[in-house]
Design a protein around this motif. Structure first.
Motif, short mmCIF file in Angstrom:
data_model
loop_
_atom_site.label_atom_id
_atom_site.label_comp_id
_atom_site.label_asym_id
_atom_site.label_seq_id
_atom_site.Cartn_x
_atom_site.Cartn_y
_atom_site.Cartn_z
N HIS A 21 -7.41 17.64 5.47
CA HIS A 21 -7.22 17.20 4.09
C HIS A 21 -6.79 15.74 4.13
O HIS A 21 -5.68 15.45 4.58
N ALA A 22 -7.64 14.85 3.68
CA ALA A 22 -7.34 13.43 3.79
C ALA A 22 -7.82 12.69 2.57
O ALA A 22 -8.75 13.11 1.89
N ASP A 23 -7.15 11.58 2.29
CA ASP A 23 -7.59 10.68 1.24
C ASP A 23 -8.70 9.80 1.79
O ASP A 23 -8.70 9.42 2.96
N THR A 24 -9.63 9.44 0.92
CA THR A 24 -10.71 8.56 1.33
C THR A 24 -10.54 7.19 0.70
O THR A 24 -9.76 7.01 -0.23
N LEU A 25 -11.28 6.24 1.21
CA LEU A 25 -11.24 4.89 0.64
C LEU A 25 -11.73 4.91 -0.80
O LEU A 25 -11.19 4.20 -1.66
N ARG A 26 -12.71 5.72 -1.08
CA ARG A 26 -13.19 5.82 -2.47
C ARG A 26 -12.09 6.34 -3.39
O ARG A 26 -11.93 5.85 -4.52
N ASP A 27 -11.33 7.32 -2.93
CA ASP A 27 -10.21 7.82 -3.73
C ASP A 27 -9.23 6.69 -4.06
O ASP A 27 -8.76 6.57 -5.20
N ALA A 28 -8.92 5.88 -3.07
CA ALA A 28 -7.98 4.78 -3.28
C ALA A 28 -8.55 3.75 -4.26
O ALA A 28 -7.83 3.25 -5.14
N LEU A 29 -9.83 3.42 -4.12
CA LEU A 29 -10.44 2.44 -5.02
C LEU A 29 -10.50 2.96 -6.45
O LEU A 29 -10.25 2.21 -7.40
N ILE A 30 -10.81 4.23 -6.61
CA ILE A 30 -10.86 4.82 -7.96
C ILE A 30 -9.47 4.80 -8.60
O ILE A 30 -9.31 4.46 -9.77
N LEU A 129 -9.06 -7.21 -6.45
CA LEU A 129 -8.22 -6.01 -6.32
C LEU A 129 -8.79 -5.08 -5.26
O LEU A 129 -8.05 -4.56 -4.41
N PHE A 130 -10.09 -4.85 -5.29
CA PHE A 130 -10.70 -3.95 -4.32
C PHE A 130 -10.54 -4.49 -2.90
O PHE A 130 -10.32 -3.72 -1.96
N SER A 131 -10.64 -5.81 -2.74
CA SER A 131 -10.43 -6.40 -1.41
C SER A 131 -9.01 -6.14 -0.93
O SER A 131 -8.79 -5.81 0.25
N ASN A 132 -8.04 -6.29 -1.83
CA ASN A 132 -6.65 -6.02 -1.46
C ASN A 132 -6.42 -4.55 -1.14
O ASN A 132 -5.67 -4.21 -0.22
N VAL A 133 -7.08 -3.65 -1.90
CA VAL A 133 -6.93 -2.22 -1.64
C VAL A 133 -7.53 -1.87 -0.28
O VAL A 133 -6.94 -1.10 0.50
N VAL A 134 -8.70 -2.42 0.01
CA VAL A 134 -9.33 -2.16 1.32
C VAL A 134 -8.43 -2.65 2.44
O VAL A 134 -8.23 -1.95 3.45
N ALA A 135 -7.86 -3.84 2.27
CA ALA A 135 -6.96 -4.36 3.30
C ALA A 135 -5.73 -3.47 3.46
O ALA A 135 -5.31 -3.18 4.60
N ALA A 136 -5.15 -3.03 2.34
CA ALA A 136 -3.97 -2.15 2.42
C ALA A 136 -4.32 -0.81 3.05
O ALA A 136 -3.55 -0.26 3.85
N TYR A 137 -5.48 -0.28 2.69
CA TYR A 137 -5.94 1.01 3.25
C TYR A 137 -6.10 0.88 4.77
O TYR A 137 -5.62 1.73 5.53
#
Length: 487
Positions: A21-30, A129-137
């Motif tokens: 059970h894991a979070d995905t990058l898409r979940d974080a971006l949404i 924002l998405f670039s920052n989220v990807v970097a944080a992820y």
């Protein structure tokens, strides 16, 4: 030797295993797309920009006013024999502008152009924002892996110290060997605390951007449509980068501002209708006997008015020069943005390709360091290598593993940054299906032709989610075994 291999095996499983059970990058971006305050604030700012078109159009629309008044005269002049004691007035007028020298037309065009620029700015905010989220992820994934690697290294060094102490007891090794093992273990424990703090920092940054705590994060999917050459990337960026497109729109809006300023020297024409009603309530005429006064009066008129400015103290010329200077500023800003876009695109491409090469080298380095460690341990067992050689080989393996994890993070972040610079990292490009996508044109079309003075919206409520209820993040690890130190 068996215990060392068990620790190494556990480390590899901990780093490479994928949670069920894991979070995905898409979940974080949404989640960021729906709840991040920076993005929702930018949307609100764009809705405010939308209203500038309706405001500009209002100057070219009819205007109507009305007034009412009541007056009671408590004290009159001694010679004012006919002055009324009281009076009521009512009036109204309608003015319709016919010609304003192009001021309204060009102001509306400038406002519409700035709305388009604002929509492009919103796209840029979204991509940033998405670039920052990807970097944080990727930071959380990287730092989690580094914590596990350092934790495994502490475990291996703990076993090394125990084995070294046992061999010292039987006279196989010296006290120096024990001291070296103990020193390396304590350094590793300090490094573990440092990387744990880095992981906590990455998790908190993730919460600030995404709005909730990170779970077990899955590896991200491959990035699509990355360019083959830096020139190809720059060509795409010059065509689609939203910051650059917004800067171009602002140069066009500034040209309309010059035309608007020039209208201040031109004539204006308007037509009007106005009327007024006056009632003295039977008090006009005072005490003059036999006199008859009309107690109610009404007037109405319609006309056309033309105004031709002759001299305004130099204000129009100053406004024109000011608009021209601001237009020149937008041209320079456009070139500055273009330079930045080219620089960022080429730098991101270079960083991405370099990280790809580092990944390949690091994978080979990890394989070689693993083989080297096994060889050094085998040679130590027959007396050809020292304990320090083993410790150095273990450190080299850890360094190679950390470099590999870091390179994978850097490659993905640089690749996504490259897509963002090319204008290919927005919600529509990423296929986020977390609900309907926000379309700024919907609000613009809703308010564009509103002309009723009382068509206001309800007072806004916060759209972003707060993180005050989230828990302080931790970087949990298993308790370290107690290793006795023999002197």
């Amino acid at each position: 030797m068996t215990r060392r291999r068990l620790f190494l095996g556990a480390a590899i499983l901990a780093v490479l295993s994928t949670p069920v059970h894991a979070d995905t990058l898409r979940d974080a971006l949404i989640a960021a797309y729906q709840t991040n305050p920076t993005l929702s604030g930018a949307r609100a700012a764009q809705r405010a920009t939308d209203e500038t078109v309706a405001i500009a159009k209002a100057d070219g629309r009819p205007s109507a006013t009305t007034d009412f008044g009541f007056q009671e005269n408590f004290l009159r002049s001694a010679n004012s024999f006919t002055a009324p004691l009281r009076q009521s007035t009512a009036g109204g007028s309608v003015t319709v502008p016919i010609y304003s020298g192009g001021a309204v037309k060009n102001a509306v065009r400038a406002a519409k152009t700035r709305v388009e620029a604002g929509q492009l700015d919103l796209r840029a905010t979204e991509a940033s924002l998405f670039s920052n989220v990807v970097a944080a992820y990727m930071d959380v994934i990287r730092d989690t892996a580094i914590v596990k690697l350092n934790r495994a290294n502490v475990g291996v060094l703990s076993v090394n110290l125990e084995a070294t102490s046992d061999r010292f007891e039987i006279g196989d090794l010296t006290r120096t060997d024990v001291a070296q093992s103990e020193s390396r273990l304590e350094v590793a424990k300090g490094d573990l605390e440092t990387v744990r703090a880095n992981l906590i920092s990455s998790k908190e940054n993730y919460i600030a951007l995404v709005g909730h705590e990170p779970g077990d994060l899955e590896a991200p999917p491959p990035l699509p449509n990355l360019p083959d050459t830096p020139d190809q990337a720059v060509d795409i960026a010059l065509t689609y980068n939203p910051d650059l497109l917004a800067a171009k729109e602002r140069t066009i809006a500034a040209e309309f501002d010059i035309k608007t300023a020039r209208a201040s020297n031109k004539p204006s024409v308007s037509t009007y209708v106005q009327g007024r009603y006056l009632n003295y309530h039977g008090t006009l005429g005072g005490s003059i006997a036999g006199a008859t006064f009309v107690q109610e009066q009404s007037t109405a008129e319609v006309g056309i008015q033309a105004t031709m400015p002759i001299y305004q103290g130099g204000r129009p010329a100053a406004q024109i020069r000011q608009a021209q200077a601001l237009s020149g500023q937008t041209y320079e800003q456009l070139i500055a943005v273009e330079r930045d876009v080219i620089s960022q695109t080429r730098a991101a491409y270079s960083s991405w390709r370099a990280s790809e090469r580092v990944i390949q080298s690091s994978e080979r380095a990890v394989a070689a360091a693993s083989l080297s460690l096994e060889g050094v341990r085998a040679e130590n067992s027959v007396g050809n290598r020292t304990i320090l050689d083993i410790l150095n080989a273990e450190q080299e393996l850890l360094n190679a593993q950390v470099q590999l994890v870091t390179a994978r993070r850097n490659s993905y972040v640089a690749g996504f940054t490259l897509l963002a610079a090319m204008g290919r990292a927005e919600a529509r490009d990423l296929g986020l299906e977390g609900g309907p996508l926000y379309d700024p044109k919907v609000n613009y079309e809703r308010v564009d032709d509103m002309f009723y003075d009382y068509q206001s919206d309800p007072n806004p409520e916060p759209q972003a989610t707060r993180t005050v209820d989230t828990q302080a993040q931790k970087a949990e690890i298993e308790p370290l075994p107690e290793i006795p130190t023999r002197r």
